[in-house]
Scaffold this motif. Structure first.
Motif, short mmCIF file in Angstrom:
data_model
loop_
_atom_site.label_atom_id
_atom_site.label_comp_id
_atom_site.label_asym_id
_atom_site.label_seq_id
_atom_site.Cartn_x
_atom_site.Cartn_y
_atom_site.Cartn_z
N GLN A 264 0.83 -1.21 0.00
CA GLN A 264 0.00 0.00 0.00
C GLN A 264 0.86 1.25 0.00
O GLN A 264 0.58 2.22 -0.71
N ASN A 267 2.23 1.70 -3.33
CA ASN A 267 1.18 1.78 -4.35
C ASN A 267 1.34 0.68 -5.39
O ASN A 267 1.10 0.88 -6.59
N GLN A 269 -0.30 -1.96 -6.73
CA GLN A 269 -1.66 -2.51 -6.75
C GLN A 269 -1.72 -3.93 -7.30
O GLN A 269 -2.57 -4.72 -6.88
N GLU A 303 -12.04 -5.90 -0.74
CA GLU A 303 -10.94 -4.96 -0.99
C GLU A 303 -10.12 -5.42 -2.20
O GLU A 303 -9.66 -4.59 -2.99
N TYR A 305 -11.14 -7.29 -4.90
CA TYR A 305 -11.77 -7.07 -6.21
C TYR A 305 -11.95 -5.60 -6.51
O TYR A 305 -11.88 -5.17 -7.67
N THR A 306 -12.16 -4.77 -5.47
CA THR A 306 -12.28 -3.32 -5.68
C THR A 306 -10.97 -2.75 -6.21
O THR A 306 -10.97 -1.97 -7.18
N THR A 307 -9.87 -3.16 -5.61
CA THR A 307 -8.55 -2.69 -6.08
C THR A 307 -8.26 -3.20 -7.48
O THR A 307 -7.72 -2.48 -8.32
N TRP A 309 -10.47 -3.88 -9.77
CA TRP A 309 -11.31 -3.13 -10.70
C TRP A 309 -10.73 -1.75 -10.97
O TRP A 309 -10.65 -1.31 -12.13
N GLN A 310 -10.29 -1.09 -9.92
CA GLN A 310 -9.74 0.26 -10.08
C GLN A 310 -8.47 0.26 -10.92
O GLN A 310 -8.20 1.22 -11.65
N SER A 311 -7.70 -0.80 -10.81
CA SER A 311 -6.46 -0.89 -11.59
C SER A 311 -6.67 -1.66 -12.89
O SER A 311 -5.69 -2.03 -13.55
N GLU A 312 -7.94 -1.88 -13.25
CA GLU A 312 -8.32 -2.53 -14.52
C GLU A 312 -7.76 -3.94 -14.66
O GLU A 312 -7.45 -4.39 -15.77
N ALA A 317 -10.16 -9.60 -11.09
CA ALA A 317 -11.39 -9.21 -10.39
C ALA A 317 -12.44 -10.31 -10.52
O ALA A 317 -13.14 -10.63 -9.55
#
Length: 411
Positions: A264, A267, A269, A303, A305-307, A309-312, A317
């Motif tokens: 974290q 960063n 991801q 957390e 799958y959200t991360t 998704w945000q990082s494509e 995911a």
């Protein structure tokens, strides 16, 4: 006449057998062949390369050593060439001669040569030769047991490396433990870390996860106390792997949570997603004994799958959502499973995973069936059938599912 001669010969043969038997001729015991041939490295026959008889215990003079070294290097080259030509027996005969003579250059030079030839013998599956070399290393080790100087530590390290070459981890670890004591007495922290790394790798290579974990925990403490972030991360990764292999989810979670903090802060991801997924799996395993930890499993999967998704990272995911949905269903949380399944559809669409998309519709259909919402189930199965027809796969299955929902209504 012939019959009489035959009887005479038979009687003579019988008498010979009786006389040679241990019962009637106990004084003439047969000589037992040597079960184990002598170690060729311990032979003391004179050699033309030696300036004097092997029985002469005087060490070689500097000039004599200088003359002997190139001759031994040449023997090594000759043995290597002979092995390459396909004559293994002669090759190792030459190497054994070289190893016998290396002894006259001192224990360190001998051990280094034993290490080199031992590695070759192992690679060539020459088990007898490996045994000879191991026996010689054990003799040298015993001679070095009481020595505690820096030079002796160098010899012990060479012994450890040689034992590794002949795949004798127990002996190697015994030697490295001695080296570890020596470098700690000298307060040489750099050497201590290096030896701990070797010890940790040895334990790990031989699947001794408990000992490997104890060693890497020491290395982690060193790195943390010195603010060495690069090595701290490496040791955390190694410990996470060890505790996973050892099937110790409680310790695995502790280490992985520390590692998550590092990712974290950096960063990172991609690594964080995989790690959060693994933490979720650990908590899921722990929840079988302690159900109160189930929420931690849900939290980490969400957390993850959200991360992702945000990082494509849509493929990852999708994998995590599958785990999350399975966990919801195991707890009878159908509504939550349906919500996650809708997100799964989007993940499969974005990653162009048509098989995954087809299976997601099937999963949604099954969840609606569980709720007895037949129209919604039929809709999901029909969408699944459309994709199945495009893929030419599982069409019969989806047709059967649609037929099951026909004529039924929601209650």
């Amino acid at each position: 006449m012939l019959r009489r001669l035959s009887v005479t010969m038979t009687a003579t043969a019988t008498l010979c057998l009786l006389c040679s038997s241990p019962t009637l001729a106990a004084s003439k015991k047969p000589t037992q062949p040597d079960k184990f041939p002598p170690n060729p490295l311990e032979l003391t026959t004179p050699d033309p390369l030696l300036p004097r008889s092997p029985k002469d215990k005087q060490p070689l003079t500097p000039q004599e050593r200088q003359n002997l070294e190139p001759a031994l290097d040449q023997l090594n080259q000759q043995a290597a060439a002979t092995l390459q030509a396909g004559d293994r027996i002669t090759a190792f005969d030459i190497w054994n001669r070289e190893l016998r003579l290396r002894r006259y250059l001192g224990p360190l030079a001998e051990v280094q040569a034993l290490s080199r030839v031992g590695e070759i013998a192992w690679r060539e599956n020459e088990r007898q030769e490996v045994q000879y070399i191991t026996q010689r290393l054990q003799v040298i080790q015993k001679q070095a047991q009481s020595q505690k100087t820096t030079a002796d530590l160098q010899l012990l390290q060479a012994l450890g490396q040689a034992y590794q070459g002949v795949r004798s981890p127990k002996e190697a670890l015994q030697v490295y433990d001695q080296v570890l004591v020596g470098v700690r007495q000298q307060k040489d922290t750099t050497a201590e870390v290096n030896i701990l790394k070797i010890i940790g790798e040895l334990h790990l290579n031989w699947f001794d996860y408990a000992s490997a974990a104890a060693t890497y925990e020491q290395l982690l403490t060193f790195a943390s106390s010195r603010g060495d972030r690069a090595n701290e991360t490496a040791y955390l990764q190694q410990l996470a792997y060890i505790y996973k292999q050892a099937n110790q989810p409680e310790k695995s979670v502790k280490i992985r949570n520390k590692l998550a903090e590092v990712y974290q802060q950096e960063n990172n991801q991609i690594q964080l997603v995989a790690l959060k997924q693994a933490i979720g799996s650990d908590y899921e395993a722990l929840a079988r004994e302690n159900p109160s930890l189930l929420q931690e499993a849900f939290k980490n999967y969400e957390e993850a799958y959200t991360t992702a998704w945000q990082s494509e990272q849509f493929v990852r995911a999708g994998e995590i959502l599958q785990k999350l949905i399975a966990l919801y269903r195991s707890q009878g949380q159908v509504e939550e499973a349906l919500q996650a399944s809708q997100i799964l559809l989007q993940a499969q669409e974005r990653s162009a995973n048509f098989y995954g998309l087809m299976n997601a519709y099937d999963q949604i259909g099954q969840l609606h069936l569980q709720r007895k919402d037949y129209p919604q189930a039929r809709t999901a199965f029909q969408k699944g059938l459309e994709i199945a027809q495009q893929l030419n796969y599982d069409e019969v299955y989806f047709t059967q599912q649609i037929q099951k929902t026909s004529g039924r209504s929601s209650q």
